[in-house]
Every structure is written in C-alpha cells, then in structure tokens.
Motif scaffolding. Structure first.
Motif, PDB file in Angstrom:
ATOM      1  N   GLY A 147      35.993 -31.528  28.173  1.00 16.68           N
ATOM      2  CA  GLY A 147      35.828 -30.542  27.182  1.00 16.68           C
ATOM      3  C   GLY A 147      34.457 -30.738  25.614  1.00 16.68           C
ATOM      4  O   GLY A 147      34.338 -30.453  24.869  1.00 16.68           O
ATOM      5  N   TRP A 148      32.909 -30.813  27.021  1.00 20.11           N
ATOM      6  CA  TRP A 148      32.233 -30.962  26.380  1.00 20.11           C
ATOM      7  C   TRP A 148      31.999 -29.407  25.715  1.00 20.11           C
ATOM      8  O   TRP A 148      30.317 -29.425  25.343  1.00 20.11           O
ATOM      9  N   LEU A 149      32.206 -28.129  26.365  1.00 20.02           N
ATOM     10  CA  LEU A 149      32.154 -27.013  25.642  1.00 20.02           C
ATOM     11  C   LEU A 149      32.432 -26.953  24.638  1.00 20.02           C
ATOM     12  O   LEU A 149      33.226 -27.546  24.095  1.00 20.02           O
ATOM     13  N   THR A 150      31.696 -25.948  23.536  1.00 21.81           N
ATOM     14  CA  THR A 150      32.324 -25.974  22.272  1.00 21.81           C
ATOM     15  C   THR A 150      32.795 -24.768  22.518  1.00 21.81           C
ATOM     16  O   THR A 150      33.268 -23.910  23.137  1.00 21.81           O
ATOM     17  N   ALA A 151      33.676 -23.623  20.922  1.00 24.25           N
ATOM     18  CA  ALA A 151      34.209 -23.661  20.839  1.00 24.25           C
ATOM     19  C   ALA A 151      33.668 -22.016  21.883  1.00 24.25           C
ATOM     20  O   ALA A 151      34.199 -21.135  22.043  1.00 24.25           O
ATOM     21  N   GLU A 152      32.111 -21.455  21.308  1.00 24.82           N
ATOM     22  CA  GLU A 152      31.782 -20.646  21.636  1.00 24.82           C
ATOM     23  C   GLU A 152      31.702 -20.059  23.259  1.00 24.82           C
ATOM     24  O   GLU A 152      31.536 -18.828  23.513  1.00 24.82           O
ATOM     25  N   ASP A 153      30.929 -21.495  23.589  1.00 25.90           N
ATOM     26  CA  ASP A 153      31.140 -21.761  25.815  1.00 25.90           C
ATOM     27  C   ASP A 153      32.359 -21.381  25.808  1.00 25.90           C
ATOM     28  O   ASP A 153      33.272 -20.138  27.147  1.00 25.90           O
ATOM     29  N   LEU A 158      35.533 -17.259  28.606  1.00 15.66           N
ATOM     30  CA  LEU A 158      36.629 -17.063  28.617  1.00 15.66           C
ATOM     31  C   LEU A 158      36.471 -14.542  28.734  1.00 15.66           C
ATOM     32  O   LEU A 158      37.156 -14.392  29.833  1.00 15.66           O
ATOM     33  N   ALA A 159      35.755 -14.446  27.960  1.00 17.85           N
ATOM     34  CA  ALA A 159      34.626 -13.354  28.143  1.00 17.85           C
ATOM     35  C   ALA A 159      34.916 -12.769  29.779  1.00 17.85           C
ATOM     36  O   ALA A 159      35.035 -11.616  29.987  1.00 17.85           O
ATOM     37  N   GLU A 160      33.924 -13.748  30.318  1.00 16.95           N
ATOM     38  CA  GLU A 160      33.432 -13.481  31.628  1.00 16.95           C
ATOM     39  C   GLU A 160      34.577 -13.671  32.909  1.00 16.95           C
ATOM     40  O   GLU A 160      34.538 -12.739  33.011  1.00 16.95           O
ATOM     41  N   LEU A 161      35.452 -14.450  32.615  1.00 16.48           N
ATOM     42  CA  LEU A 161      36.136 -14.171  33.066  1.00 16.48           C
ATOM     43  C   LEU A 161      37.632 -12.809  32.980  1.00 16.48           C
ATOM     44  O   LEU A 161      37.738 -12.022  34.358  1.00 16.48           O
TER      45      LEU A 161
END
Length: 200
Positions: A147-153, A158-161
């Motif tokens: 869970g080290w990813l931030t909300a922006e990450d 998700l956008a890339e996916l």
C-alpha cells in the motif's frame, strides 16, 4: 593367588533364569536318555517273551510281559514329564522376553516424560501463539509495502489499465537526447556477427 595380572573379575552375565533353563534342559535330556533305554529294554523283553513262549515257559513269559506293561506306564509318565519340562523352559524364556519388552516400554516412557518436561503444553501454546503473532506481523508489513502507492498513483495505474483495455495510445516517456558513446572499430566488427545471428 588373587587376580591374574591384576584384572578384576567382571560379573557373570548368566542370570538365575539362565541357570534354571539350563537345569530344566539337562533334566529333559536325562529323561530322554532314560526313555531310549526303556524303549530298547522293552523291545528286548518282548523278544524274550516270544522265545519263552516257544520254549513252553508260559508263566515266565507272562511275568515278563507284566514287567513290560509296568515299564510302558513308566514310559508314558516320562513322556508327560518331558512335555512339562519343555513347557516350563518355554514359559521362562517367554517371561524373559516379556521382561525385556517391559524394560523397553519403561525406557520409552521415561524418555517421553523427559521430552514432555522440556516441552510442556504451556510452552507449546506459547510457541504457537508467538508464531501466529509473527505471521500477523508479517502480513501487516506486506500490506504496508503493497500500500505504498498514493491515491494519485492508484488513479494513474487505473487510467493506464483502462487505456490498455480500450486500445488507446499510451504516452511513453521521451527518448534520451544525449549522444551515444563512441565505439572502437574492433568492437564493431565483433558485434556485427552477433547482430546477424540475432537477426537470423
């Protein structure tokens, strides 16, 4: 004169039970010898009784057959005594085996008690509890690392996916503009055959 060369006598490994078995076997063997002797004697007396009958000495033949009959009874008793002695030998030998089995069970039981003293139920429960705590602690570490990813990450992933699944072009990072390092002529010649092999 004492011990020869100063050696101490070691205690005998022959037990009282071994001596008893030996005596019983000796008695059995003596009875078997007696049995053989009586059997031979009975055959002789039967043959002698036949001869006496031929010679007309019926009374003596009858007396000899009575003696033979008495010895037959003795022979039967001898057979019973031999069987009793053999059964007694077998009982003692089996009892010795049972004693060894019991000694083995006792040694195994003592060993288990020692192991149980080292590993009490409380100790096992404590170890299992500590193991469970360690597993839960490791799960927490894994969750933190995941869970080290931030909300922006998360949004970017998700956008890339979504872009991949819809077949849209993804913006790739810019190519470097720095010039490549110079390569000597010998290195180029060596790398050419490698490129041809890769192309093939």
């Amino acid at each position: 004169m004492g011990n020869v060369f100063g050696r101490e006598r070691q205690p005998s490994r022959v037990t009282e039970q071994d001596r008893a078995i030996l005596q019983l076997k000796q008695q059995r063997d003596k009875l078997k010898q007696y049995q053989k002797k009586i059997t031979l004697q009975l055959e002789k007396e039967r043959h002698l009784a036949k001869l006496l009958l031929k010679d007309g000495m019926k009374e003596r033949a009858l007396l000899l057959l009575k003696k033979k009959r008495y010895q037959d009874l003795l022979l039967d008793k001898t057979e019973v005594q031999i069987a009793n002695l053999e059964r007694m030998v077998q009982d003692i030998e089996f009892a010795q085996i049972e004693v060894k089995v019991i000694e083995g069970l006792k040694a195994g039981n003592d060993c288990l008690k020692q192991i149980h003293e080292v590993m009490s139920i409380e100790e096992v429960e404590r170890i299992l509890e500590e193991t469970q705590e360690a597993i839960e602690y490791q799960k927490q570490i894994d969750e933190l690392l995941a869970g080290w990813l931030t909300a922006e990450d998360e949004d970017a992933v998700l956008a890339e996916l979504e872009a991949i699944t819809q077949g849209e072009d993804i913006t790739l990072p810019e190519l470097p503009t720095d010039p490549l390092p110079a390569v000597s002529m010998g290195e180029t010649e060596r790398k050419e055959p490698e490129r041809e092999m890769l192309a093939a």
